[in-house]
Scaffold this motif. Structure first.
Motif, PDB file in Angstrom:
ATOM      1  N   GLY A 440       0.833  -1.192   0.000  1.00  0.00           N
ATOM      2  CA  GLY A 440       0.000   0.000   0.000  1.00  0.00           C
ATOM      3  C   GLY A 440       0.867   1.241   0.000  1.00  0.00           C
ATOM      4  N   TRP A 441       0.230   2.399  -0.036  1.00  0.00           N
ATOM      5  CA  TRP A 441       1.033   3.631  -0.151  1.00  0.00           C
ATOM      6  C   TRP A 441       1.804   3.926   1.137  1.00  0.00           C
ATOM      7  CZ3 TRP A 441       0.129   8.050   2.798  1.00  0.00           C
ATOM      8  CH2 TRP A 441      -1.084   8.095   3.507  1.00  0.00           C
ATOM      9  N   ARG A 442       1.332   3.410   2.282  1.00  0.00           N
ATOM     10  CA  ARG A 442       2.083   3.576   3.530  1.00  0.00           C
ATOM     11  C   ARG A 442       3.142   2.487   3.713  1.00  0.00           C
ATOM     12  NH1 ARG A 442      -3.015   5.290   5.835  1.00  0.00           N
ATOM     13  NH2 ARG A 442      -2.820   7.422   6.643  1.00  0.00           N
ATOM     14  N   GLY A 443       2.915   1.331   3.092  1.00  0.00           N
ATOM     15  CA  GLY A 443       3.815   0.215   3.290  1.00  0.00           C
ATOM     16  C   GLY A 443       3.083  -1.099   3.080  1.00  0.00           C
ATOM     17  N   THR A 444       3.688  -2.176   3.536  1.00  0.00           N
ATOM     18  CA  THR A 444       3.176  -3.512   3.255  1.00  0.00           C
ATOM     19  C   THR A 444       1.967  -3.842   4.114  1.00  0.00           C
ATOM     20  OG1 THR A 444       5.410  -4.232   2.680  1.00  0.00           O
ATOM     21  CG2 THR A 444       3.775  -5.952   3.104  1.00  0.00           C
ATOM     22  N   ASP A 464      -2.009  -3.666   9.103  1.00  0.00           N
ATOM     23  CA  ASP A 464      -1.697  -2.438   8.370  1.00  0.00           C
ATOM     24  C   ASP A 464      -0.262  -2.041   8.732  1.00  0.00           C
ATOM     25  OD1 ASP A 464      -3.244   0.121   7.023  1.00  0.00           O
ATOM     26  OD2 ASP A 464      -1.684   0.788   8.419  1.00  0.00           O
ATOM     27  N   PRO A 465       0.491  -1.449   7.801  1.00  0.00           N
ATOM     28  CA  PRO A 465       1.881  -1.082   8.130  1.00  0.00           C
ATOM     29  C   PRO A 465       1.995  -0.127   9.303  1.00  0.00           C
ATOM     30  CG  PRO A 465       1.166  -0.061   6.063  1.00  0.00           C
ATOM     31  CD  PRO A 465       0.150  -1.092   6.406  1.00  0.00           C
ATOM     32  N   SER A 466       0.939   0.608   9.594  1.00  0.00           N
ATOM     33  CA  SER A 466       0.976   1.544  10.722  1.00  0.00           C
ATOM     34  C   SER A 466       1.210   0.821  12.039  1.00  0.00           C
ATOM     35  CB  SER A 466      -0.329   2.342  10.781  1.00  0.00           C
ATOM     36  OG  SER A 466      -0.516   3.081   9.595  1.00  0.00           O
ATOM     37  N   PHE A 467       0.672  -0.393  12.175  1.00  0.00           N
ATOM     38  CA  PHE A 467       0.829  -1.149  13.421  1.00  0.00           C
ATOM     39  C   PHE A 467       2.307  -1.355  13.748  1.00  0.00           C
ATOM     40  CE2 PHE A 467       1.366  -5.226  15.630  1.00  0.00           C
ATOM     41  CZ  PHE A 467       0.557  -5.038  16.738  1.00  0.00           C
ATOM     42  N   LEU A 468       3.111  -1.627  12.740  1.00  0.00           N
ATOM     43  CA  LEU A 468       4.522  -1.897  12.963  1.00  0.00           C
ATOM     44  C   LEU A 468       5.385  -0.636  12.975  1.00  0.00           C
ATOM     45  CD1 LEU A 468       4.865  -5.074  10.712  1.00  0.00           C
ATOM     46  CD2 LEU A 468       4.708  -4.980  13.194  1.00  0.00           C
ATOM     47  N   THR A 469       4.876   0.455  12.419  1.00  0.00           N
ATOM     48  CA  THR A 469       5.698   1.657  12.255  1.00  0.00           C
ATOM     49  C   THR A 469       5.444   2.711  13.335  1.00  0.00           C
ATOM     50  OG1 THR A 469       5.710   1.254   9.862  1.00  0.00           O
ATOM     51  CG2 THR A 469       6.390   3.428  10.576  1.00  0.00           C
ATOM     52  N   TRP A 470       4.288   2.702  13.987  1.00  0.00           N
ATOM     53  CA  TRP A 470       3.993   3.709  15.011  1.00  0.00           C
ATOM     54  C   TRP A 470       5.102   3.831  16.062  1.00  0.00           C
ATOM     55  CZ3 TRP A 470       1.248   7.881  15.642  1.00  0.00           C
ATOM     56  CH2 TRP A 470       0.031   8.063  14.985  1.00  0.00           C
ATOM     57  N   PRO A 471       5.677   2.747  16.580  1.00  0.00           N
ATOM     58  CA  PRO A 471       6.706   2.924  17.616  1.00  0.00           C
ATOM     59  C   PRO A 471       7.914   3.727  17.162  1.00  0.00           C
ATOM     60  CG  PRO A 471       5.931   0.655  17.584  1.00  0.00           C
ATOM     61  CD  PRO A 471       5.365   1.316  16.360  1.00  0.00           C
ATOM     62  N   ALA A 472       8.174   3.754  15.856  1.00  0.00           N
ATOM     63  CA  ALA A 472       9.350   4.469  15.360  1.00  0.00           C
ATOM     64  C   ALA A 472       9.194   5.980  15.476  1.00  0.00           C
ATOM     65  CB  ALA A 472       9.613   4.090  13.899  1.00  0.00           C
TER      66      ALA A 472
END
Length: 501
Positions: A440-444, A464-472
Motif C-alpha cells: 500500500g502507499w504507507r507500506g506492506t 496495516d503497516p501503521s501497526f509496525l511503524t507507530w513505535p518508530a
C-alpha cells in the motif's frame, strides 16, 4: 504480457504445526535467515486456542506459517520478543484479545486493551459475548515517567482540534527539546476482525475497503488475494493489471496530498494550495476510472473492473504539476531548513523496530512488497526508491520520487489493458486459508483469512503497516523540538484506523 500466471510470481507458502516449546527455535532460525514476522493471528477453535505466525521473505516470494496449538483453559506460548520487536507487539495484542500469555515477555503491559476493559474479558475468544460494562474506577494508564531537573510533561489528545482521529501523545520535555514521547492509541478500536466472521467471502471486500479509508484499494486487494488463495482461484494476469493501476493511483493521490501537507506544516501555504488542486484532479480521475473518488468498488474477489483508463495526457499533466510542486518546495530555503535534519530515524533503529514502507525506505531500507511479493508482472521491473538520511526531507523526497515512478508504472500498465473487466465469474465453495500481501502507499499490508466449506469467513487477521511503524515515531522525535512534532508526525502520516482495528 499474457493472461497466464508466471511461475515465479506464484508465492511459495508452507505451513507446519510446531510444538509451543519448539517455537523459538524454529521462528528464530527463520528470522536469522532474513525472514520477517509479518503477522500473528490468534484463533479460538473451541477445543484449542491456535496461534498462527506468518514469516515472509523475498525476492523470491517465500511465506512460512507456523501453527501452535494451546490449551484453551491456560493458553501460553514462549515469547519471541528477544528475536523480534514486532513479535513483542503482536504478543501484547494476542494477550489483550485472546488471553494468551507470552511467557518470558520482557515488558508485558496492555496494548489494545484500555484500562476500563474488564480484566477477564477477551473479545476474540468464543463466548466473549457483547461488550460488557466498562469499569468506572480504573487506574490510569501506566506511563513511564521521566524525571530530572527541568523536565515537564505536555499531554496532547486524544481529542484534537483538527479533523484527525483520536490518539494521546505524552511528551516529556526539557525546554523545547523532546526527551521522550509515548503514543497511546486504540481509542477507535472497532472490532473489525470480528465483523468479517460469518459472512460470505464476496461481502468481505466492502468491509476491507473501510479498514483505513485512504487505503481502500490496497486493503481490498490484500483481502482478495487472501480469499483467492484460500479458495484456490487463479486470477488472470489481465485482472492483476487492472488492480495494479488502481493501487498505484491510490499511491499517487496520497503521496501528493502528503507533499502539500508537509509544506503546510512548515508554513508554506502556497505549496499546499497547489497540492490540493492536484489532489482534487486525482480524486476526480479516480471517480471516473472506478466510479468512486476513493477507488472503492473496482477490486473484487476473482477480478477487477474499471470504467475507463487514465490517458497519457492526464498522466503527463499530473507529472508536470507534481514536478512544479516539488521544485517550489525544495527551492524554498525556509522549508528545507525545517525538513533537513528533523526527526531522524536511523537505519539501525528502523531495522530494529521493523518499520515498513515510506518510513523504512527513507532510512535506507529497500523494502517493497511489489518486489518481494509481486502479484502483477511488471515487464520493466521496479526498483524501490531509497533515501539514506531518515529525516523529514528524506521522507518528503521518497514520496516525490515514488509519485514519478508510479506515474510511469501506470502508463506502462495501461498499455497492456485490452478490456476494462477481467477475472473469473464464479468462486468455488470450499474451505481453506489464504494470505494476501500488497504494498500500500504507507507500506506492506498483510491479510490472512480462513474460510469454511460453505464459503463463509471464519477468521480474518489484518496487519496495516501503521501497526509496525507507530513505535518508530517516538524514537525519531528524540531531541526534536516540540514545535516540530506536527511536521514529524505528518512525515510519518500513519493511520489510526488501520492500527486500531
Amino acid at each position: 504480457m499474457t493472461d497466464n500466471q508466471r511461475p515465479d510470481l506464484a508465492p511459495v507458502r508452507t505451513s507446519e504445526v510446531v510444538a509451543a516449546l519448539d517455537l523459538p527455535t524454529r521462528a528464530g532460525a527463520l528470522l536469522e535467515a532474513g525472514f520477517r514476522l509479518a503477522l500473528v493471528a490468534g484463533h479460538d477453535d473451541g477445543h484449542a486456542v491456535r496461534v498462527v505466525y506468518v514469516l515472509c521473505a523475498g525476492p523470491p516470494d517465500r511465506r512460512v506459517e507456523l501453527e501452535v496449538l494451546l490449551d484453551p483453559d491456560h493458553p501460553a506460548v514462549p515469547s519471541l520478543a528477544a528475536w523480534s520487536f514486532p513479535a513483542s507487539r503482536f504478543e501484547r495484542e494476542l494477550h489483550d484479545l485472546f488471553g494468551v500469555e507470552p511467557v518470558g515477555h520482557p515488558f508485558l503491559r496492555p496494548l489494545v486493551r484500555h484500562q476500563q476493559w474488564p480484566a477477564d474479558w477477551y473479545p476474540l475468544r468464543r463466548g466473549a459475548g457483547p461488550v460488557p460494562a466498562m469499569s468506572e474506577d480504573a487506574e490510569s494508564f501506566p506511563f513511564v515517567p521521566v524525571d530530572g531537573p527541568g523536565v515537564y510533561e505536555i499531554p496532547v489528545g486524544p481529542v484534537h482540534a483538527g479533523l484527525i482521529e483520536p490518539g494521546h501523545f505524552r511528551f516529556s520535555v526539557v525546554g523545547e527539546s523532546i526527551l521522550k514521547m509515548k503514543a497511546r492509541l486504540w481509542f477507535v478500536h472497532r472490532g473489525i476482525e470480528r465483523l468479517f466472521e460469518g459472512h460470505p467471502v464476496d461481502h468481505g471486500v466492502v468491509l476491507s475497503e473501510r479498514i483505513s479509508g485512504d487505503t481502500a484499494a490496497a486493503h481490498a486487494l490484500a483481502y482478495c488475494l487472501a480469499v483467492e488463495e484460500a479458495l484456490g482461484v487463479e486470477v488472470p494476469q489481465s485482472a492483476h493489471v487492472l488492480r495494479a493501476i488502481v493501487v498505484e493511483l491510490e499511491r499517487i493521490t496520497n503521496h501528493v496530498t502528503d507533499l502539500g501537507a508537509l509544506c503546510n506544516d512548515a508554513g508554506f501555504g502556497i505549496a499546499q494550495a497547489r497540492a490540493l488542486t492536484l489532489r482534487e484532479r486525482l480524486l476526480r480521475l479516480a471517480g471516473e476510472v472506478t466510479g468512486h473518488r476513493l477507488l472503492r468498488g473496482a477490486i473484487r474477489p476473482g477480478g477487477a473492473e474499471l470504467r475507463r483508463l487514465p490517458t497519457d495526457a492526464e498522466l503527463a499533466e499530473i507529472a508536470a504539476g507534481v514536478g512544479d510542486l516539488v521544485e517550489l518546495a525544495t527551492s524554498n530555503t525556509v522549508v528545507m531548513d525545517r525538513f533537513v535534519g528533523t526527526a531522524v530515524l536511523s537505519r539501525g533503529d528502523a531495522e530494529a523496530i521493523g518499520v515498513l514502507g515510506v518510513v523504512a525506505r527513507a532510512s535506507g531500507i529497500a523494502t517493497d512488497a511489489r518486489v518481494a511479493h509481486p502479484f502483477c508482472d511488471l515487464e520493466t521491473g521496479l526498483t524501490p526508491v531509497v533515501e539514506e538520511a531518515g529525516d523529514v526531507a528524506a521522507r518528503f523526497t521518497v514520496r516525490a520520487r515514488e509519485v514519478t515512478a508510479s506515474l510511469r508504472l501506470v502508463a506502462e500498465l495501461t498499455g497492456h489493458v485490452r478490456a476494462l473487466t477481467a477475472g473469473v465469474d464464479d468462486l468455488p465453495q470450499r474451505g481453506g486459508s489464504g494470505l494476501g500481501i500488497v504494498e500500500g502507499w504507507r507500506g506492506t499490508i498483510v491479510h490472512r483469512v480462513e474460510v469454511d466449506d460453505r464459503g463463509q469467513l471464519t477468521r480474518a487477521k489484518i496487519v496495516d503497516p501503521s501497526f509496525l511503524t507507530w513505535p518508530a515515531l517516538s524514537v525519531a522525535l528524540a531531541d526534536t523540538i516540540v514545535p516540530d512534532f506536527p511536521l514529524a508526525n505528518k512525515s510519518f502520516n500513519l493511520s489510526y484506523a488501520g492500527n486500531d482495528l
